[in-house]
Design a protein around this motif. Structure first.
Motif, PDB file in Angstrom:
ATOM      1  N   SER A 134       0.833  -1.210   0.000  1.00 61.61           N
ATOM      2  CA  SER A 134       0.000   0.000   0.000  1.00 61.61           C
ATOM      3  C   SER A 134       0.861   1.252   0.000  1.00 61.61           C
ATOM      4  CB  SER A 134      -0.918   0.005   1.229  1.00 61.61           C
ATOM      5  OG  SER A 134      -1.868  -1.034   1.160  1.00 61.61           O
ATOM      6  N   GLU A 135       1.920   1.239   0.809  1.00 64.29           N
ATOM      7  CA  GLU A 135       2.769   2.421   0.875  1.00 64.29           C
ATOM      8  C   GLU A 135       3.484   2.662  -0.449  1.00 64.29           C
ATOM      9  OE1 GLU A 135       6.264   4.522   3.531  1.00 64.29           O
ATOM     10  OE2 GLU A 135       5.161   2.813   4.327  1.00 64.29           O
ATOM     11  N   LEU A 136       3.982   1.615  -1.081  1.00 63.53           N
ATOM     12  CA  LEU A 136       4.667   1.782  -2.365  1.00 63.53           C
ATOM     13  C   LEU A 136       3.697   2.258  -3.440  1.00 63.53           C
ATOM     14  CD1 LEU A 136       7.033  -1.345  -2.446  1.00 63.53           C
ATOM     15  CD2 LEU A 136       7.643   1.034  -1.941  1.00 63.53           C
ATOM     16  N   ALA A 158      -7.843  11.620  -0.570  1.00 65.44           N
ATOM     17  CA  ALA A 158      -8.920  10.997   0.202  1.00 65.44           C
ATOM     18  C   ALA A 158      -8.611   9.533   0.489  1.00 65.44           C
ATOM     19  CB  ALA A 158     -10.239  11.122  -0.552  1.00 65.44           C
ATOM     20  N   GLU A 159      -8.027   8.847  -0.495  1.00 72.30           N
ATOM     21  CA  GLU A 159      -7.675   7.443  -0.276  1.00 72.30           C
ATOM     22  C   GLU A 159      -6.574   7.318   0.770  1.00 72.30           C
ATOM     23  OE1 GLU A 159      -6.410   3.437  -2.805  1.00 72.30           O
ATOM     24  OE2 GLU A 159      -6.374   5.400  -3.760  1.00 72.30           O
ATOM     25  N   LEU A 160      -5.611   8.213   0.712  1.00 72.87           N
ATOM     26  CA  LEU A 160      -4.557   8.228   1.722  1.00 72.87           C
ATOM     27  C   LEU A 160      -5.139   8.392   3.116  1.00 72.87           C
ATOM     28  CD1 LEU A 160      -1.663  10.423   0.282  1.00 72.87           C
ATOM     29  CD2 LEU A 160      -1.407   8.175   1.294  1.00 72.87           C
ATOM     30  N   SER A 188      -4.900   5.660   6.127  1.00 71.02           N
ATOM     31  CA  SER A 188      -4.255   6.051   7.376  1.00 71.02           C
ATOM     32  C   SER A 188      -5.182   5.852   8.567  1.00 71.02           C
ATOM     33  CB  SER A 188      -3.828   7.522   7.288  1.00 71.02           C
ATOM     34  OG  SER A 188      -3.173   7.925   8.469  1.00 71.02           O
ATOM     35  N   ALA A 189      -6.479   6.062   8.362  1.00 69.10           N
ATOM     36  CA  ALA A 189      -7.438   5.921   9.450  1.00 69.10           C
ATOM     37  C   ALA A 189      -7.534   4.491   9.957  1.00 69.10           C
ATOM     38  CB  ALA A 189      -8.812   6.404   8.995  1.00 69.10           C
ATOM     39  N   LEU A 190      -7.161   3.528   9.106  1.00 66.28           N
ATOM     40  CA  LEU A 190      -7.269   2.118   9.481  1.00 66.28           C
ATOM     41  C   LEU A 190      -5.957   1.535   9.996  1.00 66.28           C
ATOM     42  CD1 LEU A 190      -9.391   0.889   6.421  1.00 66.28           C
ATOM     43  CD2 LEU A 190     -10.208   1.524   8.706  1.00 66.28           C
ATOM     44  N   VAL A 191      -4.889   2.338   9.978  1.00 67.73           N
ATOM     45  CA  VAL A 191      -3.565   1.861  10.386  1.00 67.73           C
ATOM     46  C   VAL A 191      -3.312   2.223  11.844  1.00 67.73           C
ATOM     47  CG1 VAL A 191      -1.087   2.119  10.015  1.00 67.73           C
ATOM     48  CG2 VAL A 191      -2.622   1.977   8.065  1.00 67.73           C
ATOM     49  N   SER A 192      -2.921   1.234  12.628  1.00 65.59           N
ATOM     50  CA  SER A 192      -2.662   1.481  14.048  1.00 65.59           C
ATOM     51  C   SER A 192      -1.189   1.740  14.348  1.00 65.59           C
ATOM     52  CB  SER A 192      -3.145   0.287  14.887  1.00 65.59           C
ATOM     53  OG  SER A 192      -2.495  -0.914  14.481  1.00 65.59           O
ATOM     54  N   ASP A 193      -0.291   1.273  13.470  1.00 65.24           N
ATOM     55  CA  ASP A 193       1.137   1.439  13.696  1.00 65.24           C
ATOM     56  C   ASP A 193       1.505   2.918  13.591  1.00 65.24           C
ATOM     57  OD1 ASP A 193       4.018   1.688  13.042  1.00 65.24           O
ATOM     58  OD2 ASP A 193       3.975  -0.500  13.077  1.00 65.24           O
ATOM     59  N   PRO A 194       2.031   3.538  14.663  1.00 65.30           N
ATOM     60  CA  PRO A 194       2.329   4.979  14.642  1.00 65.30           C
ATOM     61  C   PRO A 194       3.400   5.352  13.623  1.00 65.30           C
ATOM     62  CG  PRO A 194       3.208   3.946  16.636  1.00 65.30           C
ATOM     63  CD  PRO A 194       2.315   2.934  15.986  1.00 65.30           C
ATOM     64  N   ALA A 195       4.363   4.473  13.384  1.00 64.58           N
ATOM     65  CA  ALA A 195       5.424   4.779  12.414  1.00 64.58           C
ATOM     66  C   ALA A 195       4.855   4.839  11.002  1.00 64.58           C
ATOM     67  CB  ALA A 195       6.534   3.737  12.498  1.00 64.58           C
ATOM     68  N   ARG A 255       1.707   5.403  10.256  1.00 67.32           N
ATOM     69  CA  ARG A 255       0.812   6.565  10.190  1.00 67.32           C
ATOM     70  C   ARG A 255       1.612   7.843   9.951  1.00 67.32           C
ATOM     71  NH1 ARG A 255      -4.542   6.224  12.074  1.00 67.32           N
ATOM     72  NH2 ARG A 255      -4.468   8.459  12.443  1.00 67.32           N
ATOM     73  N   ALA A 256       2.780   7.939  10.574  1.00 64.17           N
ATOM     74  CA  ALA A 256       3.615   9.129  10.396  1.00 64.17           C
ATOM     75  C   ALA A 256       4.087   9.247   8.951  1.00 64.17           C
ATOM     76  CB  ALA A 256       4.812   9.077  11.346  1.00 64.17           C
ATOM     77  N   ARG A 257       4.461   8.104   8.350  1.00 60.58           N
ATOM     78  CA  ARG A 257       4.905   8.126   6.957  1.00 60.58           C
ATOM     79  C   ARG A 257       3.753   8.488   6.022  1.00 60.58           C
ATOM     80  NH1 ARG A 257       7.540   3.241   8.123  1.00 60.58           N
ATOM     81  NH2 ARG A 257       6.469   2.092   6.482  1.00 60.58           N
ATOM     82  N   LEU A 258       2.565   7.936   6.296  1.00 61.20           N
ATOM     83  CA  LEU A 258       1.404   8.276   5.487  1.00 61.20           C
ATOM     84  C   LEU A 258       1.068   9.763   5.614  1.00 61.20           C
ATOM     85  CD1 LEU A 258      -0.899   5.184   6.161  1.00 61.20           C
ATOM     86  CD2 LEU A 258       0.204   5.789   4.006  1.00 61.20           C
ATOM     87  N   ASP A 259       1.241  10.304   6.807  1.00 61.23           N
ATOM     88  CA  ASP A 259       0.962  11.721   7.020  1.00 61.23           C
ATOM     89  C   ASP A 259       1.879  12.586   6.170  1.00 61.23           C
ATOM     90  OD1 ASP A 259      -0.365  13.904   8.572  1.00 61.23           O
ATOM     91  OD2 ASP A 259       1.679  14.258   9.261  1.00 61.23           O
ATOM     92  N   ARG A 260       3.135  12.178   6.055  1.00 65.82           N
ATOM     93  CA  ARG A 260       4.070  12.941   5.221  1.00 65.82           C
ATOM     94  C   ARG A 260       3.655  12.882   3.760  1.00 65.82           C
ATOM     95  NH1 ARG A 260      10.302  12.568   7.239  1.00 65.82           N
ATOM     96  NH2 ARG A 260       9.949  12.765   9.464  1.00 65.82           N
ATOM     97  N   LEU A 261       3.197  11.713   3.320  1.00 69.80           N
ATOM     98  CA  LEU A 261       2.748  11.577   1.940  1.00 69.80           C
ATOM     99  C   LEU A 261       1.498  12.436   1.698  1.00 69.80           C
ATOM    100  CD1 LEU A 261       3.201   7.745   1.340  1.00 69.80           C
ATOM    101  CD2 LEU A 261       4.551   9.596   0.365  1.00 69.80           C
ATOM    102  N   GLU A 262       0.607  12.469   2.680  1.00 68.76           N
ATOM    103  CA  GLU A 262      -0.596  13.303   2.557  1.00 68.76           C
ATOM    104  C   GLU A 262      -0.204  14.765   2.373  1.00 68.76           C
ATOM    105  OE1 GLU A 262      -2.772  12.569   6.105  1.00 68.76           O
ATOM    106  OE2 GLU A 262      -2.928  10.418   5.712  1.00 68.76           O
ATOM    107  N   GLN A 263       0.765  15.209   3.148  1.00 74.73           N
ATOM    108  CA  GLN A 263       1.203  16.601   3.060  1.00 74.73           C
ATOM    109  C   GLN A 263       1.781  16.906   1.682  1.00 74.73           C
ATOM    110  OE1 GLN A 263       3.841  17.424   6.344  1.00 74.73           O
ATOM    111  NE2 GLN A 263       2.411  16.611   7.848  1.00 74.73           N
TER     112      GLN A 263
END
Length: 307
Positions: free
Chosen positions: A165-167, A203-205, A209-216, A218-226
């Protein structure tokens, strides 16, 4: 199955540092860093003592991340398609298992020197599939023969899915960035179709992210969202300065509403109750001083909260 390998004399466990050479600026997480995190998670979640992995380059798996190894046998390993356990997993696009690697007959033994040199007896290889294409393989192994049931397989599949998913998201972000850079200098505004695709990606990001519990993660997804949100910042008027702070869930709901989704559709996407979605929307509208969801979306875009 043949006998398992003799237990090596204990030496300090080690993690590959090769991933450092593959990264650029500290703020830009690379595919190699995402892979390294996944490999570390394999050790943590499956309890298999050693894990390693690599992404595909020029048709071969280049191992850049190793965690828990006691030797340097796996360093620099390059696995060709259809060769060894990982090469089979790569072309077949499905997990492969060798409970007794030394005597396994269903694979070639081109990489015995690396695998057996580390003392690995049982090896499990899981391909990383992105949009139907195999992008790499992650492995976990033990130094004694060990069964691979749900206790190992399920978390290994989960790690592979998270990396996939991240890739996939990173690929989409890079595609959007390339599209933005290729725009003629006459008008910085993105075409309507590109802008809509950008908003769908964002929106998909948010929903992932809302379904991911791993904080690391989530942090990477947050950077991609930005980064996705920033793609449209040069294509619109100067951002409005609003003293507004929306909660993560309010942003999630607004991002879906921006795509024209109904409350029921947003609830299904974010795994929320429809009444909860309505509550988040009303709260966001109040904070943005908007009388309708459409007006709230417009204000959020002007403030740079949404792309």
């Amino acid at each position: 199955m043949g006998a398992s390998l003799p237990h090596h004399a204990p030496v300090p466990e080690r993690s590959s540092s090769g991933v450092r050479a593959a990264v650029g600026a500290p703020d830009e997480l690379s595919d190699a860093q995402a892979l390294d995190h996944a490999v570390a998670e394999l050790v943590r979640r499956t309890r298999f003592p050693v894990a390693f992995g690599g992404l595909v380059l020029d048709g071969a798996i280049h191992v850049t991340s190793i965690h828990g190894a006691r030797t340097h046998s796996l360093d620099g390993l390059v696995v060709e398609q259809a060769r060894g356990l990982g090469g089979r997993a790569l072309i077949e696009k499905r997990p492969r298992l060798a409970i007794d690697y030394r005597s396994a007959r269903s694979i070639t033994h081109d990489y015995d020197r690396a695998v057996l040199g580390e003392g690995i007896a049982t090896l499990f290889a899981v391909p990383i599939l992105v949009s139907g294409r195999a992008r790499g393989v992650i492995y976990c192994g033990s130094w004694a023969e060990a069964p691979v049931g749900d206790v190992v397989a399920r978390p290994a599949f989960a790690v592979a899915d998270e990396l996939s998913s991240e890739l996939r998201i990173r690929d989409e972000v890079q595609r959007r960035l390339a599209l933005a850079r290729a725009m003629p200098g006459v008008s910085p505004a993105l075409p309507a179709a590109a802008q809509e695709g950008l908003r769908e990606t964002y929106a998909e990001l948010r929903s992932i992210s809302a379904l991911v519990s791993d904080p690391a993660i989530r942090a990477r997804l947050d950077r991609l969202e930005q980064r996705v949100a920033a793609l449209s910042s040069d294509a619109v008027e100067p951002l409005a300065e609003l003293d507004v702070r929306l909660s993560p869930r309010e942003v999630d709901v607004l991002a879906c509403a921006a795509l024209g989704s109904t409350n029921a559709e947003i609830a299904a996407t974010l795994d929320l109750k429809e009444g909860t979605v309505k509550s988040y929307l009303q709260s966001a509208m109040a904070k943005l001083d908007a009388s309708t969801r459409h007006a709230a979306v417009v204000m959020a875009r002007r403030a740079g909260i949404l792309p």
